[in-house]
Enzyme design. Structure first.
Site, PDB file in Angstrom:
ATOM      1  N   CYS A 176       0.793  -1.233   0.000  1.00  0.00           N
ATOM      2  CA  CYS A 176       0.000   0.000   0.000  1.00  0.00           C
ATOM      3  C   CYS A 176       0.826   1.284   0.000  1.00  0.00           C
ATOM      4  CB  CYS A 176      -1.049   0.000   1.105  1.00  0.00           C
ATOM      5  SG  CYS A 176      -0.675  -0.994   2.541  1.00  0.00           S
ATOM      6  N   ARG A 187       7.674 -10.939   4.901  1.00  0.00           N
ATOM      7  CA  ARG A 187       7.215 -10.822   6.284  1.00  0.00           C
ATOM      8  C   ARG A 187       7.945 -11.830   7.143  1.00  0.00           C
ATOM      9  NH1 ARG A 187       0.625 -10.353   5.361  1.00  0.00           N
ATOM     10  NH2 ARG A 187       0.737  -8.513   4.037  1.00  0.00           N
ATOM     11  N   GLN A 216       1.530 -10.957  -3.535  1.00  0.00           N
ATOM     12  CA  GLN A 216       0.115 -10.654  -3.352  1.00  0.00           C
ATOM     13  C   GLN A 216      -0.466 -10.184  -4.679  1.00  0.00           C
ATOM     14  OE1 GLN A 216       0.360  -7.632  -0.212  1.00  0.00           O
ATOM     15  NE2 GLN A 216      -0.917  -8.969   1.031  1.00  0.00           N
ATOM     16  N   ASP A 250      -2.328  -7.846  -5.359  1.00  0.00           N
ATOM     17  CA  ASP A 250      -2.783  -6.720  -4.560  1.00  0.00           C
ATOM     18  C   ASP A 250      -3.348  -5.621  -5.459  1.00  0.00           C
ATOM     19  OD1 ASP A 250      -3.169  -5.349  -2.248  1.00  0.00           O
ATOM     20  OD2 ASP A 250      -1.056  -4.993  -1.802  1.00  0.00           O
ATOM     21  N   HIS A 293      -5.353  -1.473  -5.005  1.00  0.00           N
ATOM     22  CA  HIS A 293      -5.958  -0.443  -4.166  1.00  0.00           C
ATOM     23  C   HIS A 293      -6.911   0.370  -5.009  1.00  0.00           C
ATOM     24  CE1 HIS A 293      -2.337  -1.644  -1.957  1.00  0.00           C
ATOM     25  NE2 HIS A 293      -3.114  -1.468  -0.911  1.00  0.00           N
ATOM     26  N   LYS A 310     -12.597  -5.149   7.605  1.00  0.00           N
ATOM     27  CA  LYS A 310     -12.379  -5.912   6.373  1.00  0.00           C
ATOM     28  C   LYS A 310     -13.416  -7.018   6.194  1.00  0.00           C
ATOM     29  CE  LYS A 310      -9.187  -9.072   8.645  1.00  0.00           C
ATOM     30  NZ  LYS A 310      -7.984  -9.881   8.543  1.00  0.00           N
ATOM     31  N   HIS A 339      -8.187  -1.605   0.143  1.00  0.00           N
ATOM     32  CA  HIS A 339      -7.139  -2.604  -0.133  1.00  0.00           C
ATOM     33  C   HIS A 339      -7.871  -3.884  -0.487  1.00  0.00           C
ATOM     34  CE1 HIS A 339      -4.134  -0.467   2.612  1.00  0.00           C
ATOM     35  NE2 HIS A 339      -5.280   0.059   2.984  1.00  0.00           N
TER      36      HIS A 339
END
Length: 656
Positions: free
Chosen positions: A357, A386, A404, A406, A408, A488, A534
């Site tokens: 992000c 991570r 990911q 991912d 946004h 979420k 997200h």
RNA sequence: GCCGGCGUAGCUCAAUGGCAGAGCACUGGUUUUGUAAACCAGCGGUUGCGAGUUCGAAUCUCGCCGCCGGCUCCA
């Protein structure tokens, strides 16, 4: 006389003090025989308990889910009894029912209980089962002189501070203090239990593990012995068959066997992908990118490493530091070049991204945006790192670096519902493409560690709830389970073995855009802070691949199979023909290769089967003469000789 | 991170204080193969890493690394 109400609405008259067992008997002898427990005014109780006048009563049999819990809790007592006989120094703590069985946490600091002890414990359990001791509920007061209290204390020596602590809790809550005994064994317990120990014939111990008193790592270390129990031998056997099937599908094992990926101890939690695994990985990514483009997403690439400063801005430094990799330098000492100074701080320390992000926020703010561009959807197959505690890593499911899918979304507040609605449909469509149609949704709300003000959180939570309700979607509410920046929605999917996996997530964020100073020009010509969503559908491409390996047991559908066709020439003499056919298949767009090895056809067929390749094509004299191919399908067996064109046109149909 | 178990050839495993082995895989050869394992030979090891005990350690002890099962469920 008392009167109780049955589930069908009818009333039944019983004498004063009648129990649920009496009720069952008055209905039918058959029911009395299979009755396990009773549900009285919504609470599950022993059959022997006296029924209050006017109660709603349901007799529970093995068909009721609650009955299995009762059985398993009784099995925990049975196991505790047996363990005490073998390990007299053991101190019992708690023994609850869990999803697929039960456990008992035992304090026994000087001895270890291992699976080698299971046969002994199980033999002891069998004796108690055979004796058919009734489970008896014993109500005590808090006076230790009480008969039951005394008897109970004698069971594990009277030095059990864990049970004392539990008794204290019961007293503080003003609850009734009850013990349950069977035979000579008696244990602090709320109940209820099955009528007697003869119900516990189908019980098996499964594993041992460590745990802590009150799940607190600072407190005493306990030994947790797991077991499971069923009403019938068949159910118990089916459960072990299921475990065996799950074990056979273990993606870590299949990953090696099918040459998909491997792990090396010098890269803990960082998977290596062989060509076949990398093929699947790219297929998953390409499939997703195509879907993203169709929905107007813009694909971007952002850096793996950002300055620590940026992670302060985003809030990750404060909320996620323990899971991040930070950079440190190693420098040769200026005075003594042979000496290396370890862990030297950089003047501008950097950190590896655990999330994408901040990069997307930085990208957004490079220019001014208008509400006319909204909803703006920015996507990235983002590689994140991570740190994970060493004990929690697990194959592709829990790694330290993953990709990911991912994205946004930047939008106005009144676009939120539309975006959420679109995403729910989008995600379900993606899962459906893999045959994963059993999807359930969970909504998680504000956690303790949260940023942003309470009013904003409420607004965000309300937006998610309303969208789910307007779309008439059932969901489970998890209070306090949200991300630190917003509430979420999570997507959980069930695989072919009915196991549930969390994959997709949609997270609302009313905080981070403001922290990064993002704005857009609204229809009113004024600057506003955009709303950020997200979202990830696979979650982690690598983890999703692990789930698919287990879901398909390695037998991927044609479109996902890393190698779709293997050509098997009957002998070296047909190599040229095999090459010719292979070239045509590759030209057609199939992932095909020739097995040129000097082995018997049978052996090569076996290898192709074990590798779960969808099609094997055997080529020999007949096929070469006739210009045909001889096809064997992984799923349908031998399809026989045919024209190449027929094979190719048939593939579209067969792959379903 | 914590507890328990484990770590021997690429893989699956044997050797329990006394010469590190087998099958598969791999390489070479024989064979020219027709739908789930042809035959012969060869290569392959600092027994996870490091200390210690011992005449002698894969084996016993300690530390580290990694892997596996757990660590939400509160009588």
């Amino acid at each position: 006389m008392i009167s109780v109400k049955l589930p069908d609405g009818s009333a039944k008259e019983l004498s004063d003090g009648a129990s649920a067992a009496d009720l069952a008997k008055s209905i039918s002898d058959g029911l009395a025989r299979v009755a396990v427990a009773a549900k009285v005014n919504g609470a599950v109780v022993d059959l022997q308990r006296a029924l209050p006048d006017g109660a709603d009563v349901q007799i529970l049999t093995k068909k009721d889910a609650e009955a299995l819990d009762v059985l398993r809790h009784s099995a925990a007592h049975l196991m505790a009894d047996a363990i005490l006989r073998i390990f007299p120094k053991a101190q019992l703590t708690i023994g609850p029912v869990v999803d697929d069985g039960f456990y008992y946490d035992i304090y026994l600091p000087d001895q270890k209980i291992t699976p080698d002890d299971f046969p002994k414990i199980e033999a002891e359990m069998a004796k108690i089962v055979k004796a058919g001791h009734p489970f008896v509920r014993c109500v005590s007061d808090f006076n230790e002189a009480n008969e039951f209290y005394q008897r109970y204390k004698a069971i594990d020596g009277g030095h059990n501070k864990f049970k004392q602590e539990l008794v204290g809790g019961i007293k503080d809550r003003g609850e009734e203090l009850t013990f349950y005994k069977h035979g000579d064994f008696i244990d602090l317990c709320r109940g209820p239990h099955v009528p007697d120990t003869s119900w516990l014939k189908h019980v098996k111990l499964t594993k041992v593990a460590g745990s802590y008193w009150r799940a607190d790592a600072e407190r005493e270390q306990l030994q947790r012995v797991y077991g499971t129990a069923f009403f019938s031998k068949n159910e118990l056997e089916d459960y072990f068959k299921f475990l065996e099937e799950a074990r056979k599908r273990d993606h870590r094992v299949l990953g090696e066997q099918l040459e998909l990926f491997f792990m090396d101890e010098d890269a803990p939690g960082f998977p290596f992908f062989y060509p076949k695994g990398a093929t699947i990985w790219h297929l998953l990514v390409d499939f997703m990118l195509g879907n993203l483009r169709r929905r107007g997403y813009h694909e971007v690439k952002t850096p793996l490493v950002l300055s620590e400063h940026m992670w302060h801005t985003s809030g990750h430094y404060d909320n996620y530091m323990e899971n991040m990799f930070f950079t440190k330098m190693k420098l040769r000492d200026e005075e003594r070049p042979e000496k290396v100074n370890e862990n030297v701080d950089e003047e501008r320390p950097m950190a590896v991204k655990p999330m994408n992000c901040p990069g997307h926020l930085m990208l957004y703010r490079t220019r001014l945006h208008s509400h006319n561009e909204f909803p703006l959807r920015i996507a990235e197959m983002g590689l994140v790192h991570r740190r994970e505690l060493s004990g929690v890593r697990h194959g592709l499911f829990r790694v330290q670096a993953f990709t990911q899918d991912d994205a946004h979304h930047f939008c106005t507040p009144d676009q939120i519902k539309g975006e959420i609605g679109m995403l729910i449909d989008f995600f379900k469509e993606i899962y459906g493409a893999f045959g994963l149609t059993d999807v359930h949704i969970e909504l998680s709300t504000k956690p303790e560690k949260a940023i942003g003000d309470a009013g904003v959180w409420e607004k965000a939570e309300a937006a998610l709830k309303e969208t789910l309700e307007e779309k008439d979607i059932e969901y489970q509410l998890n209070e306090g389970d949200g991300a630190f920046y917003g509430p979420k929605i999570d997507f959980h999917i069930r695989d072919s073995l009915k196991r549930s996996w969390q994959c997709g997530t949609i997270q609302l964020d009313f905080s981070m855009p403001a922290r990064f100073g993002l704005v857009y020009i609204g229809a009113d010509g004024q600057r506003h802070t955009p709303v950020m969503i997200h979202r990830a559908c696979y979650g982690s491409v690598e983890r999703f691949m692990g789930i698919l390996i287990e879901h398909f047991a390695g037998a991927f559908p044609l479109w996902l199979a890393p190698l779709q066709v293997q050509i098997i020439p009957v002998s070296e003499k047909f190599s040229e023909y095999a090459k010719l056919i292979n070239a045509k298949l590759v030209e057609f767009g199939l992932r095909s290769e020739v097995n040129f090895k000097d082995d018997r056809v049978g052996y090569k067929i076996r290898e192709a089967s074990l590798q779960k390749i969808p099609y094997a094509i055997v080529l020999g004299e007949k096929e070469q003469e006739a210009g045909t191919v001889n096809v064997r399908s992984r799923d349908k067996g031998e399809l026989g000789e045919m024209q190449l064109d027929n094979f190719l046109s048939g593939i579209e149909e067969w792959k379903k």
